[in-house]
Design a protein around this motif. Structure first.
Motif, mmCIF file in Angstrom:
data_model
loop_
_atom_site.group_PDB
_atom_site.id
_atom_site.type_symbol
_atom_site.label_atom_id
_atom_site.label_comp_id
_atom_site.label_asym_id
_atom_site.label_seq_id
_atom_site.Cartn_x
_atom_site.Cartn_y
_atom_site.Cartn_z
ATOM 1 N N LEU A 55 1.039 -1.137 0.085
ATOM 2 C CA LEU A 55 -0.074 0.062 -0.044
ATOM 3 C C LEU A 55 0.911 1.207 0.033
ATOM 4 N N HIS A 56 1.934 1.152 0.850
ATOM 5 C CA HIS A 56 2.687 2.568 0.850
ATOM 6 C C HIS A 56 3.652 2.626 -0.130
ATOM 7 N N ASP A 57 4.162 1.534 -0.921
ATOM 8 C CA ASP A 57 5.002 1.468 -1.932
ATOM 9 C C ASP A 57 4.174 2.065 -3.333
ATOM 10 N N ASN A 96 11.482 -2.347 10.928
ATOM 11 C CA ASN A 96 12.297 -1.373 10.884
ATOM 12 C C ASN A 96 13.364 -1.243 9.656
ATOM 13 N N THR A 97 13.818 -2.592 9.257
ATOM 14 C CA THR A 97 14.716 -2.817 8.224
ATOM 15 C C THR A 97 14.133 -2.538 6.875
ATOM 16 N N ILE A 98 12.725 -2.963 6.803
ATOM 17 C CA ILE A 98 11.780 -2.744 5.493
ATOM 18 C C ILE A 98 11.777 -1.231 5.339
ATOM 19 N N ALA A 99 11.458 -0.509 6.418
ATOM 20 C CA ALA A 99 11.386 0.883 6.191
ATOM 21 C C ALA A 99 12.907 1.625 5.844
ATOM 22 N N LYS A 100 13.777 1.266 6.559
ATOM 23 C CA LYS A 100 14.976 1.612 6.015
ATOM 24 C C LYS A 100 15.315 1.436 4.476
ATOM 25 N N GLY A 101 15.020 0.071 4.118
ATOM 26 C CA GLY A 101 15.270 -0.123 2.678
ATOM 27 C C GLY A 101 14.399 0.532 1.565
ATOM 28 N N GLU A 102 13.240 0.883 2.121
ATOM 29 C CA GLU A 102 12.292 1.893 1.363
ATOM 30 C C GLU A 102 12.942 3.358 1.071
ATOM 31 N N VAL A 103 13.423 3.803 2.220
ATOM 32 C CA VAL A 103 14.385 5.104 2.137
ATOM 33 C C VAL A 103 15.314 4.709 1.318
ATOM 34 N N MET A 104 16.138 3.836 1.197
ATOM 35 C CA MET A 104 17.363 3.702 0.504
ATOM 36 C C MET A 104 17.078 3.634 -0.957
ATOM 37 N N TRP A 124 -8.858 4.856 -4.182
ATOM 38 C CA TRP A 124 -9.466 5.368 -2.822
ATOM 39 C C TRP A 124 -8.584 6.722 -2.417
ATOM 40 N N GLY A 125 -7.379 6.864 -3.094
ATOM 41 C CA GLY A 125 -6.646 8.013 -2.980
ATOM 42 C C GLY A 125 -5.556 7.570 -1.973
ATOM 43 N N ASN A 126 -4.522 8.403 -2.194
ATOM 44 C CA ASN A 126 -3.309 8.333 -1.283
ATOM 45 C C ASN A 126 -3.473 8.262 0.033
ATOM 46 N N GLU A 127 -3.935 9.279 0.624
ATOM 47 C CA GLU A 127 -4.308 9.398 2.127
ATOM 48 C C GLU A 127 -5.029 8.028 2.544
ATOM 49 N N ALA A 128 -5.935 7.584 2.117
ATOM 50 C CA ALA A 128 -6.641 6.373 2.676
ATOM 51 C C ALA A 128 -5.711 5.163 2.466
ATOM 52 N N SER A 129 -4.885 5.160 1.589
ATOM 53 C CA SER A 129 -3.982 3.999 1.312
ATOM 54 C C SER A 129 -2.620 4.015 2.646
ATOM 55 N N VAL A 130 -2.287 5.057 2.624
ATOM 56 C CA VAL A 130 -1.303 5.151 3.680
ATOM 57 C C VAL A 130 -1.759 4.927 5.209
ATOM 58 N N LEU A 131 -3.012 5.524 5.178
ATOM 59 C CA LEU A 131 -3.558 5.134 6.628
ATOM 60 C C LEU A 131 -4.128 3.881 7.053
ATOM 61 N N VAL A 132 -4.788 3.297 5.498
ATOM 62 C CA VAL A 132 -4.908 1.715 5.986
ATOM 63 C C VAL A 132 -3.806 0.994 5.989
ATOM 64 N N GLY A 133 -2.843 1.259 5.421
ATOM 65 C CA GLY A 133 -1.329 0.519 5.525
ATOM 66 C C GLY A 133 -0.923 0.693 6.909
ATOM 67 N N ASP A 134 -1.138 1.969 7.572
ATOM 68 C CA ASP A 134 -0.640 1.985 8.942
ATOM 69 C C ASP A 134 -1.658 1.171 9.874
ATOM 70 N N PHE A 135 -2.844 1.007 9.609
ATOM 71 C CA PHE A 135 -3.658 0.158 10.359
ATOM 72 C C PHE A 135 -3.308 -1.413 10.202
ATOM 73 N N LEU A 136 -2.996 -1.633 8.953
ATOM 74 C CA LEU A 136 -2.322 -3.069 9.009
ATOM 75 C C LEU A 136 -1.099 -3.676 9.586
ATOM 76 N N TYR A 137 -0.320 -2.573 9.564
ATOM 77 C CA TYR A 137 1.231 -2.589 10.515
ATOM 78 C C TYR A 137 0.510 -2.545 11.991
ATOM 79 N N SER A 138 -0.202 -1.614 12.465
ATOM 80 C CA SER A 138 -0.638 -1.744 13.800
ATOM 81 C C SER A 138 -1.348 -3.039 14.276
ATOM 82 N N ARG A 139 -2.246 -3.378 13.286
ATOM 83 C CA ARG A 139 -3.122 -4.774 13.828
ATOM 84 C C ARG A 139 -1.880 -5.915 13.879
ATOM 85 N N ALA A 140 -0.771 -5.920 12.862
ATOM 86 C CA ALA A 140 -0.013 -7.018 12.830
ATOM 87 C C ALA A 140 0.817 -7.176 14.319
ATOM 88 N N PHE A 141 1.243 -5.721 15.005
ATOM 89 C CA PHE A 141 1.886 -5.887 16.088
ATOM 90 C C PHE A 141 0.734 -6.240 17.134
#
Length: 322
Positions: free
Chosen positions: A82-84, A140-148, A103-120
């Motif tokens: 979703l974030h990619d 954390n490593t995946i997020a770093k890789g996305e920035v790289m 649904w738009g970028n805002e919804a995709s980012v926020l639902v991606g956040d929901f999935l991350y938090s539900r996973a935790f």
């Protein structure tokens, strides 16, 4: 190398994973339910959850925690997609219109956040500090890789080493976690856990290398994406990096400009340069080397149909066309 036959070994487990995913996607927020259902029904190979399931069965695990771990892995994977898609402004994935397009970028980012938090939340329920440690480090490593990867975009000076580092962090890390968790939940010794982590890392690297080669296939309808998506986004993947290294002056100038500017204005010329320098063959060879390393990492794992399926997955990763 028949992926459907591989999945058939854990068919009942996969059905249980699907039920877990559907139950955990439920929310009193209608948009989350709509997007969640759309994403789940859009397909996907479920390759990362399958790694958890096959590994657990290979070690004779008889509990239920592997089902939850497989669902957690799929939630993390889906959140990254979703974030990619927002970052890459993608319009097509797996042959379907992306969530951000609908649904738009805002919804995709926020639902991606929901999935991350539900996973935790689900990680906590597993009740294992080792599981928490692995998955916290993985996200954390995946997020770093996305920035790289973002930093490499439109940079023709990106080296093969930097490119591989991005793959290891952004893509292969979740494969590594999936395979490693199968050893953790089965209470294997540290060496077996290390071996499974190595298997997942090399498998994930091979998988992404093939993905990057398929992006320059003349006919990649089976891939469920648009040809040249990586080039359009200015991503210097290995086929382009190798062409820059091996091409003549004209070809190097062409590829450099294509990376810097993005877009598909000279796609045919780029494809010709990639083919004439043997870049796809080189990328495939690198993928085969990674698959061989994945296979070697399973040497100490007891023989079983599940181990054979893990070995077959390594071959599937490099011979697939989708």
């Amino acid at each position: 190398m028949d992926y459907e036959a591989i999945k058939a070994l854990v068919r009942d487990d996969l059905r249980a994973v699907d039920r877990e995913i559907e139950a955990r996607l439920q929310s009193d927020v209608a948009l989350i339910n709509q997007m969640g259902s759309y994403i789940v029904q859009s397909g996907g190979k479920r390759l990362r959850p399958v790694l958890v399931l096959l590994g657990s069965r290979a070690f004779g695990y008889t509990g239920n925690a592997h089902i939850r771990l497989a669902a957690i892995i799929e939630f993390i994977h889906t959140a990254t997609l979703l974030h990619d898609d927002v970052v890459d402004a993608s319009e097509l994935r797996r042959g379907h219109t992306t969530a951000n397009t609908i649904w738009g970028n805002e919804a995709s980012v926020l639902v991606g956040d929901f999935l991350y938090s539900r996973a935790f939340e689900m990680m906590v329920e597993v009740g294992s500090m080792r599981v928490m440690e692995i998955l916290a480090h993985t996200t954390n490593t995946i997020a770093k890789g996305e920035v790289m990867q973002l930093l490499n975009c439109h940079d023709p000076e990106t080296t093969e080493e930097r490119y591989i580092e991005v793959i290891r962090n952004k893509t292969a890390k979740l494969f590594q976690a999936a395979a490693q968790l199968s050893a953790v939940v089965s209470e294997q010794n540290p060496q077996i856990e290390h071996d499974m982590a190595a298997y997942g890392m090399h498998l994930g690297t091979a998988f992404q290398l093939v993905d990057d080669a398929l992006d320059y296939g003349r006919d990649n309808h089976d891939l469920g994406k648009n040809i040249g998506d990586d080039l359009a986004e200015g991503k210097p993947t290995l086929p382009l990096i190798y062409t820059l290294r091996q091409g003549d002056n004209r070809q190097r100038e062409l590829i450099r400009a294509a990376i810097e500017e993005g877009g598909l204005a000279q796609m045919e010329e780029v494809m010709d340069a990639i083919e004439s320098t043997g870049s796809i063959t080189y990328t495939a060879r690198r993928a085969e080397d990674e698959a061989a390393r994945a296979t070697a990492a399973l040497t100490a794992i007891p023989d079983s149909p599940y181990k054979q399926a893990l070995l077959d997955l390594a071959q599937f990763s490099v011979h697939r066309t989708y």
